[in-house]
Scaffold this motif. Structure first.
Motif, short mmCIF file in Angstrom:
data_model
loop_
_atom_site.label_atom_id
_atom_site.label_comp_id
_atom_site.label_asym_id
_atom_site.label_seq_id
_atom_site.Cartn_x
_atom_site.Cartn_y
_atom_site.Cartn_z
N ARG A 89 0.84 -1.22 0.00
CA ARG A 89 0.00 0.00 0.00
C ARG A 89 0.86 1.25 0.00
N ILE A 90 1.97 1.21 0.73
CA ILE A 90 2.88 2.36 0.75
C ILE A 90 3.43 2.60 -0.65
N GLN A 91 3.85 1.54 -1.32
CA GLN A 91 4.38 1.68 -2.68
C GLN A 91 3.33 2.21 -3.64
N ARG B 183 1.15 7.68 7.76
CA ARG B 183 0.38 6.81 8.65
C ARG B 183 0.66 5.35 8.36
N LEU B 184 0.68 4.99 7.07
CA LEU B 184 0.96 3.61 6.67
C LEU B 184 2.37 3.18 7.09
N GLN B 185 3.33 4.09 6.97
CA GLN B 185 4.70 3.77 7.37
C GLN B 185 4.79 3.55 8.88
N ALA B 186 4.06 4.33 9.65
CA ALA B 186 4.05 4.14 11.11
C ALA B 186 3.43 2.80 11.48
N GLU B 187 2.34 2.43 10.81
CA GLU B 187 1.70 1.14 11.07
C GLU B 187 2.63 0.00 10.67
N ALA B 188 3.30 0.13 9.53
CA ALA B 188 4.22 -0.91 9.07
C ALA B 188 5.40 -1.04 10.04
N GLN B 189 5.85 0.06 10.59
CA GLN B 189 6.96 0.02 11.54
C GLN B 189 6.57 -0.75 12.80
N LYS B 190 5.34 -0.57 13.28
CA LYS B 190 4.87 -1.32 14.45
C LYS B 190 4.79 -2.81 14.14
N THR B 191 4.28 -3.14 12.97
CA THR B 191 4.18 -4.54 12.57
C THR B 191 5.57 -5.15 12.43
N ARG B 192 6.48 -4.41 11.79
CA ARG B 192 7.85 -4.89 11.62
C ARG B 192 8.51 -5.10 12.98
#
Length: 164
Positions: free
Chosen positions: A31-33, A80-89
């Protein structure tokens, strides 16, 4: 339920959701891409006209403002998506670090039960042990992982006790 049991249950939930977290992270990154691609497409903002007409350029300025607002919205969505992905990562990396710290046989038990969804009986049989042995060793491994994840919380409690 005491606090240690609570940590173990949270750890089990994290381990059970590991495969879903990996898929979620891949989807978040996709989604980020996509949003970055949309941002790269942009919109050609028209050039303002200035001339003899008393209202020259008003529509073009609205189009420019609309394009800018769209760009801001996309950039905020990417953030926002990058912050969510960082938590998941972070969750995935936490599990990976903890697993690497376990002995190889315990890593295999955890992976087979929580990631590959095998029952304890099958795991025990594949190792020529009982279901009880597999379950007990698996539980010990999960307790170790819980201590690794929640060590900071436990350490703060220990520090408090040592200060007295």
């Amino acid at each position: 339920m005491n606090e240690q049991d609570e940590y173990v249950e949270k750890t089990k939930r994290l381990l059970k959701s590991y495969n879903a977290l990996r898929v979620t992270l891949a989807n978040q990154e996709a989604r980020i891409q996509l949003k970055k691609y949309e941002l790269g497409l942009g919109e050609a903002a028209p050039i303002s006209k200035y001339g003899d007409a008393p209202r020259g350029g008003s529509q073009e300025l609205n189009a420019v403002e609309k394009a800018a607002a769209r760009r801001i919205t996309i950039e905020e969505t990417i953030g926002r998506l990058q912050a969510e992905a960082q938590k998941t990562r972070y969750a995935i990396d936490t599990v990976d670090r903890c697993l690497r710290a376990l002995p190889t046989d315990e890593q295999a038990l955890v992976r087979e039960h929580y990631f590959d969804c095998l029952d304890w009986r099958s795991i025990g049989e594949s190792r020529h042990y009982s279901e009880r042995w597999a379950r007990q060793r698996g539980h010990e491994a999960v307790e170790r992982i819980a201590r690794m994840i929640f060590w900071g919380v436990q350490q703060m409690e220990l520090d408090f006790l040592l200060e007295e």
